[in-house]
Motif scaffolding. Structure first.
Motif, PDB file in Angstrom:
ATOM      1  N   VAL A 118     -22.562  56.115  -9.896  1.00 61.27           N
ATOM      2  CA  VAL A 118     -22.937  54.540 -10.680  1.00 61.27           C
ATOM      3  C   VAL A 118     -22.867  54.673 -11.936  1.00 61.27           C
ATOM      4  CG1 VAL A 118     -25.041  54.425  -8.800  1.00 61.27           C
ATOM      5  CG2 VAL A 118     -25.454  55.555 -11.031  1.00 61.27           C
ATOM      6  N   HIS A 119     -22.754  53.498 -12.466  1.00 60.55           N
ATOM      7  CA  HIS A 119     -22.527  52.764 -13.624  1.00 60.55           C
ATOM      8  C   HIS A 119     -23.743  53.397 -14.574  1.00 60.55           C
ATOM      9  CE1 HIS A 119     -18.739  50.435 -13.406  1.00 60.55           C
ATOM     10  NE2 HIS A 119     -19.352  50.287 -12.522  1.00 60.55           N
ATOM     11  N   THR A 120     -23.680  54.076 -15.806  1.00 64.10           N
ATOM     12  CA  THR A 120     -25.004  54.636 -16.488  1.00 64.10           C
ATOM     13  C   THR A 120     -25.684  53.207 -16.774  1.00 64.10           C
ATOM     14  OG1 THR A 120     -23.612  54.502 -18.513  1.00 64.10           O
ATOM     15  CG2 THR A 120     -24.040  56.634 -17.376  1.00 64.10           C
ATOM     16  N   ASP A 121     -25.002  52.107 -17.228  1.00 63.40           N
ATOM     17  CA  ASP A 121     -25.816  50.963 -17.758  1.00 63.40           C
ATOM     18  C   ASP A 121     -26.547  50.095 -16.719  1.00 63.40           C
ATOM     19  OD1 ASP A 121     -23.246  50.295 -16.927  1.00 63.40           O
ATOM     20  OD2 ASP A 121     -23.042  48.844 -18.715  1.00 63.40           O
ATOM     21  N   SER A 122     -25.920  50.168 -15.566  1.00 61.07           N
ATOM     22  CA  SER A 122     -26.315  49.115 -14.555  1.00 61.07           C
ATOM     23  C   SER A 122     -26.910  49.727 -13.426  1.00 61.07           C
ATOM     24  CB  SER A 122     -25.117  48.034 -14.021  1.00 61.07           C
ATOM     25  OG  SER A 122     -24.139  48.809 -13.342  1.00 61.07           O
ATOM     26  N   LEU A 123     -26.561  50.967 -13.168  1.00 58.08           N
ATOM     27  CA  LEU A 123     -27.007  51.955 -12.014  1.00 58.08           C
ATOM     28  C   LEU A 123     -26.451  51.204 -10.609  1.00 58.08           C
ATOM     29  CD1 LEU A 123     -30.419  52.890 -12.887  1.00 58.08           C
ATOM     30  CD2 LEU A 123     -28.444  54.091 -13.375  1.00 58.08           C
ATOM     31  N   LYS A 124     -25.337  50.486 -10.863  1.00 59.69           N
ATOM     32  CA  LYS A 124     -24.568  49.740  -9.941  1.00 59.69           C
ATOM     33  C   LYS A 124     -23.516  50.883  -9.255  1.00 59.69           C
ATOM     34  CE  LYS A 124     -25.981  45.432 -10.247  1.00 59.69           C
ATOM     35  NZ  LYS A 124     -26.827  45.126  -9.092  1.00 59.69           N
ATOM     36  N   PRO A 125     -23.114  50.916  -8.156  1.00 64.83           N
ATOM     37  CA  PRO A 125     -22.244  51.937  -7.564  1.00 64.83           C
ATOM     38  C   PRO A 125     -20.761  51.554  -8.221  1.00 64.83           C
ATOM     39  CG  PRO A 125     -23.278  50.877  -5.677  1.00 64.83           C
ATOM     40  CD  PRO A 125     -23.622  50.128  -6.973  1.00 64.83           C
ATOM     41  N   ARG A 126     -20.053  52.633  -8.427  1.00 61.02           N
ATOM     42  CA  ARG A 126     -18.627  52.710  -9.025  1.00 61.02           C
ATOM     43  C   ARG A 126     -17.749  53.511  -8.350  1.00 61.02           C
ATOM     44  NH1 ARG A 126     -17.663  55.257 -14.930  1.00 61.02           N
ATOM     45  NH2 ARG A 126     -15.809  55.522 -13.879  1.00 61.02           N
ATOM     46  N   ALA A 127     -16.594  53.584  -8.587  1.00 58.82           N
ATOM     47  CA  ALA A 127     -15.702  54.413  -7.475  1.00 58.82           C
ATOM     48  C   ALA A 127     -15.770  55.888  -8.635  1.00 58.82           C
ATOM     49  CB  ALA A 127     -14.030  53.650  -7.650  1.00 58.82           C
ATOM     50  N   MET A 128     -15.541  56.889  -7.985  1.00 53.65           N
ATOM     51  CA  MET A 128     -15.196  58.066  -8.815  1.00 53.65           C
ATOM     52  C   MET A 128     -13.715  58.160  -9.198  1.00 53.65           C
ATOM     53  SD  MET A 128     -16.733  61.098  -6.315  1.00 53.65           S
ATOM     54  CE  MET A 128     -16.726  60.252  -4.721  1.00 53.65           C
ATOM     55  N   PRO A 129     -13.808  58.839 -10.411  1.00 48.89           N
ATOM     56  CA  PRO A 129     -12.400  58.980 -11.128  1.00 48.89           C
ATOM     57  C   PRO A 129     -11.668  59.847 -10.010  1.00 48.89           C
ATOM     58  CG  PRO A 129     -14.178  59.692 -12.563  1.00 48.89           C
ATOM     59  CD  PRO A 129     -14.930  59.361 -11.199  1.00 48.89           C
ATOM     60  N   GLU A 130     -10.477  59.438 -10.009  1.00 49.10           N
ATOM     61  CA  GLU A 130      -9.346  60.140  -9.134  1.00 49.10           C
ATOM     62  C   GLU A 130      -9.236  61.692  -9.578  1.00 49.10           C
ATOM     63  OE1 GLU A 130      -7.182  60.171  -5.954  1.00 49.10           O
ATOM     64  OE2 GLU A 130      -8.246  58.242  -6.665  1.00 49.10           O
ATOM     65  N   ALA A 131      -9.563  61.934 -10.649  1.00 50.49           N
ATOM     66  CA  ALA A 131      -9.285  63.419 -11.018  1.00 50.49           C
ATOM     67  C   ALA A 131     -10.369  64.300 -10.208  1.00 50.49           C
ATOM     68  CB  ALA A 131      -9.291  63.707 -12.593  1.00 50.49           C
ATOM     69  N   LEU A 132     -11.667  63.663 -10.322  1.00 56.48           N
ATOM     70  CA  LEU A 132     -12.947  64.122  -9.695  1.00 56.48           C
ATOM     71  C   LEU A 132     -12.592  64.193  -8.308  1.00 56.48           C
ATOM     72  CD1 LEU A 132     -15.693  65.550  -9.730  1.00 56.48           C
ATOM     73  CD2 LEU A 132     -16.529  63.347  -9.962  1.00 56.48           C
ATOM     74  N   ARG A 133     -12.149  63.042  -7.591  1.00 55.89           N
ATOM     75  CA  ARG A 133     -11.833  63.155  -6.465  1.00 55.89           C
ATOM     76  C   ARG A 133     -10.820  64.230  -5.962  1.00 55.89           C
ATOM     77  NH1 ARG A 133     -13.392  58.625  -3.398  1.00 55.89           N
ATOM     78  NH2 ARG A 133     -11.370  58.783  -2.124  1.00 55.89           N
ATOM     79  N   THR A 134      -9.648  64.432  -6.620  1.00 52.90           N
ATOM     80  CA  THR A 134      -8.831  65.126  -6.187  1.00 52.90           C
ATOM     81  C   THR A 134      -9.387  66.627  -6.294  1.00 52.90           C
ATOM     82  OG1 THR A 134      -6.924  63.686  -7.011  1.00 52.90           O
ATOM     83  CG2 THR A 134      -6.505  66.246  -7.026  1.00 52.90           C
ATOM     84  N   ALA A 135     -10.081  67.026  -7.489  1.00 48.94           N
ATOM     85  CA  ALA A 135     -10.705  68.220  -7.886  1.00 48.94           C
ATOM     86  C   ALA A 135     -11.594  68.732  -6.304  1.00 48.94           C
ATOM     87  CB  ALA A 135     -11.324  68.287  -8.822  1.00 48.94           C
ATOM     88  N   LEU A 136     -12.548  67.723  -5.994  1.00 51.63           N
ATOM     89  CA  LEU A 136     -13.386  67.875  -4.881  1.00 51.63           C
ATOM     90  C   LEU A 136     -12.668  68.214  -3.552  1.00 51.63           C
ATOM     91  CD1 LEU A 136     -16.406  65.546  -5.859  1.00 51.63           C
ATOM     92  CD2 LEU A 136     -16.415  68.189  -5.699  1.00 51.63           C
ATOM     93  N   SER A 137     -11.506  67.368  -3.415  1.00 53.56           N
ATOM     94  CA  SER A 137     -10.699  67.414  -2.241  1.00 53.56           C
ATOM     95  C   SER A 137     -10.181  68.739  -2.134  1.00 53.56           C
ATOM     96  CB  SER A 137      -9.945  66.286  -1.966  1.00 53.56           C
ATOM     97  OG  SER A 137      -8.739  66.569  -2.758  1.00 53.56           O
ATOM     98  N   GLY A 138      -9.570  69.409  -2.931  1.00 51.90           N
ATOM     99  CA  GLY A 138      -8.742  70.580  -2.830  1.00 51.90           C
ATOM    100  C   GLY A 138      -7.450  70.300  -2.055  1.00 51.90           C
ATOM    101  N   GLN A 139      -7.345  69.082  -1.642  1.00 51.35           N
ATOM    102  CA  GLN A 139      -6.010  68.657  -0.942  1.00 51.35           C
ATOM    103  C   GLN A 139      -5.191  67.518  -1.571  1.00 51.35           C
ATOM    104  OE1 GLN A 139      -5.608  69.597   2.311  1.00 51.35           O
ATOM    105  NE2 GLN A 139      -7.258  71.015   1.608  1.00 51.35           N
TER     106      GLN A 139
END
Length: 146
Positions: A118-139
């Motif tokens: 989520v966004h820190t200010d609004s607490l509304k959903p936000r997309a994860m950064p691509e670098a984080l997605r890549t690191a978590l996926s390992g693929q």
């Protein structure tokens, strides 16, 4: 989309007096704390400190949790706490976690958690950064999608 991590992750921790009830058995809610710490260390191990992510406007919040208790942990036990991503969506992760006693590998507790980005200010959903997605996926990169 299902996430496939390349290697298992495990966080070691010790049961302290403050974690137990009067009988020296871990109080049930403290397993949730152990699992939270493992998720945090999982991200840290991939190079993503939650304090830095927060300064960039991103927070992770627990959307839902489920825990099953199998056997008690006791004072001074050393624990191994896993934090594996089962599913990754555009703005959320589903973790499967286990708490095991290190000396005999006994499964003590397991949980499933949906963690929303989520966004820190609004607490509304936000997309994860691509670098984080890549690191978590390992693929490699995942296509966006919910």
């Amino acid at each position: 989309m299902r996430a496939h991590t390349q290697e298992a992750f495990s966080h070691r921790c010790r049961v302290y007096y403050e974690d137990t009830d009067a009988g020296g058995i871990v109080y049930y809610v403290n397993y949730l704390k152990f699992m939270e710490r493992a998720r945090t260390e999982r991200l840290r191990g991939l190079g993503f400190q939650q304090s830095r992510l927060a300064s960039e406007g991103l927070l992770f919040v627990v959307h839902s949790s489920e825990a099953r208790y199998h056997a008690p942990a006791r004072l001074d036990d050393e624990l191994l706490v896993s934090a594996e991503v089962d599913e990754m969506k555009r703005a959320s992760l589903r973790f499967h976690q286990q708490v095991r006693r290190a000396k005999d590998d006994t499964l003590l507790c397991e949980g499933r958690f949906v963690v929303a980005c989520v966004h820190t200010d609004s607490l509304k959903p936000r997309a994860m950064p691509e670098a984080l997605r890549t690191a978590l996926s390992g693929q490699g990169p995942f296509p966006a999608g919910e």
